[in-house]
Design an enzyme around this catalytic site. Structure first.
Site, short mmCIF file in Angstrom:
data_model
loop_
_atom_site.label_atom_id
_atom_site.label_comp_id
_atom_site.label_asym_id
_atom_site.label_seq_id
_atom_site.Cartn_x
_atom_site.Cartn_y
_atom_site.Cartn_z
N GLY A 162 0.82 -1.21 0.00
CA GLY A 162 0.00 0.00 0.00
C GLY A 162 0.86 1.25 0.00
N ALA A 176 15.65 11.49 -0.37
CA ALA A 176 16.77 11.33 0.55
C ALA A 176 17.73 10.24 0.08
CB ALA A 176 16.24 10.99 1.95
N ARG A 224 1.03 -5.28 -5.80
CA ARG A 224 1.27 -6.55 -5.14
C ARG A 224 1.58 -7.59 -6.23
NH1 ARG A 224 -0.11 -5.23 -0.05
NH2 ARG A 224 -1.78 -3.70 0.21
N ASP A 262 4.85 -5.06 6.06
CA ASP A 262 5.16 -6.41 6.51
C ASP A 262 5.33 -7.38 5.34
OD1 ASP A 262 5.21 -8.53 8.67
OD2 ASP A 262 3.49 -9.19 7.53
N THR A 316 3.95 2.25 5.70
CA THR A 316 2.57 1.80 5.81
C THR A 316 1.83 2.70 6.78
OG1 THR A 316 1.12 0.03 6.63
CG2 THR A 316 3.37 0.07 7.49
N ASP A 368 -0.60 1.98 8.61
CA ASP A 368 -1.16 1.24 9.75
C ASP A 368 -0.27 1.25 10.98
OD1 ASP A 368 -3.36 0.67 8.23
OD2 ASP A 368 -2.80 -1.41 7.81
N ASP A 424 1.96 -0.85 11.84
CA ASP A 424 1.87 -2.19 12.41
C ASP A 424 3.14 -3.01 12.23
OD1 ASP A 424 1.69 -2.46 9.68
OD2 ASP A 424 -0.05 -3.79 9.71
N ARG A 468 -6.07 -2.67 9.33
CA ARG A 468 -6.54 -4.04 9.16
C ARG A 468 -6.20 -4.93 10.35
NH1 ARG A 468 -3.87 -6.51 4.16
NH2 ARG A 468 -2.11 -6.50 5.59
#
Length: 324
Positions: A16, A27, A77, A108, A131, A133, A135, A177
């Protein structure tokens, strides 16, 4: 000690998109040029690694896109990369283009892909967490998280205006998610009456206890993570069961949280991690993710990165305090 064995670095964005990816590319380009290293961008994630979809990158052009969300390299993906044959083809592409090192910006799934790729490819890989999220273990914050939270706050503030005007209960679903970070951060900062996240089992009980006697001219805001097992629709039906008189609406913020200009925090995070990734390669390091812990650069092996980043004890305590 820095090594001169790396002459050509390739970078790609995967999974994503998240605000701050373009600042990170800038950078990486700046640090590469300072060390006399050629930099190529790979378009469309692992699909581009397999197909050799390479473009030249330079800092003069990239400095003009640091303020843009998304990723100029595109992202996708790749089912092909999940198969060994796909990874073998990707390896051949890297060899054909004389690429000495690879930097991947993603989440991840991206790092799990690099971990599998390292079994057949011995060139060094460095990961950068991108990401919304938040996570991923090994870093306090991921690229895009702060921007996504700011977007959620802006929109929920607007929802409160109309909710107050109609004395309505609003259930606002935010992204996340497998993680409640966006929900808990945005929910606390907008003064939500209830926050539901995947990591908590008490939040729903608190909500129903508060809503059953709700009869007020104030708005009632519920922020729920999309990954919460309860779900916005079920939350709505359960609220109606305990209080049939409420005027209730559901709003899903969806992919609006991924777009927009990156915040100052995300731009700076991208710049720090982009330079750190190039420096790590020059120091001979590989198969690690660059992150920031306690505002200090930190490198984590991919084997540890793929473990889930859980909402910490302090945030759980805040959720319990403000949720009651």
């Amino acid at each position: 000690m820095k090594t001169n064995s790396i002459k050509h670095i390739a970078v790609f964005t995967s999974g994503g998109d998240s605000p701050g990816m373009n600042a990170t590319l800038y950078a990486i380009a700046k640090a590469s040029e300072a060390n006399g290293i050629k930099l190529s961008g790979i378009r469309k994630g692992y699909e581009g690694v397999i197909d050799g979809d390479l473009v030249s990158l330079n800092s003069n052009e990239l400095k003009n896109v640091t303020q843009k969300g998304g990723t100029i390299l595109k992202t996708a993906r790749s089912k092909r990369f999940m198969e060994l044959e796909g990874r073998k083809k990707a390896l051949q592409t890297l060899k054909t283009n004389n690429i000495d090192a690879l930097i991947a910006i993603g989440g991840d799934g991206t790092f799990k892909g690099l971990l599998a790729f390292s079994e057949i490819c011995d060139i060094p890989f460095i990961g950068i967490p991108g990401t919304i999220d938040n996570d991923i273990s090994g870093t306090d914050y991921t690229l895009g998280f702060d921007s996504a939270v700011n977007t959620a706050i802006e929109n929920i503030d607007k929802i409160r205006d109309t909710a107050e005007s109609h004395n309505r209960v609003f259930i606002v679903e935010v992204m996340g998610r497998d993680s409640g970070y966006i929900a808990i951060h945005s929910g606390l900062m907008v003064g939500a009456d209830a926050i539901l996240i995947p990591e908590s089992g008490k939040d729903f009980i608190y909500l129903l206890d508060k809503i059953k006697n709700y009869d007020s001219e104030d708005a009632f805001l519920v922020v729920v993570s999309e990954g919460d097992e309860i779900g916005a629709e079920l939350v709505s039906s359960k609220i109606k069961e305990v209080n049939a008189n409420v005027d209730l609406r559901i709003t899903r913020l969806g992919h609006v949280q991924r777009g927009g200009n990156p915040s100052a925090l995300d731009r700076m995070l991208g710049i720090r991690l982009g330079v750190a990734a190039v420096d790590a390669l020059l120091q001979g390091r590989k198969n690690i993710m660059a992150g920031v812990l306690n505002n200090q650069l930190h490198f984590t092996p991919f084997e540890e990165v793929v473990k889930e980043h859980q909402v910490n004890k302090e945030l759980h305590q805040l959720l319990e305090l403000f949720g009651k």
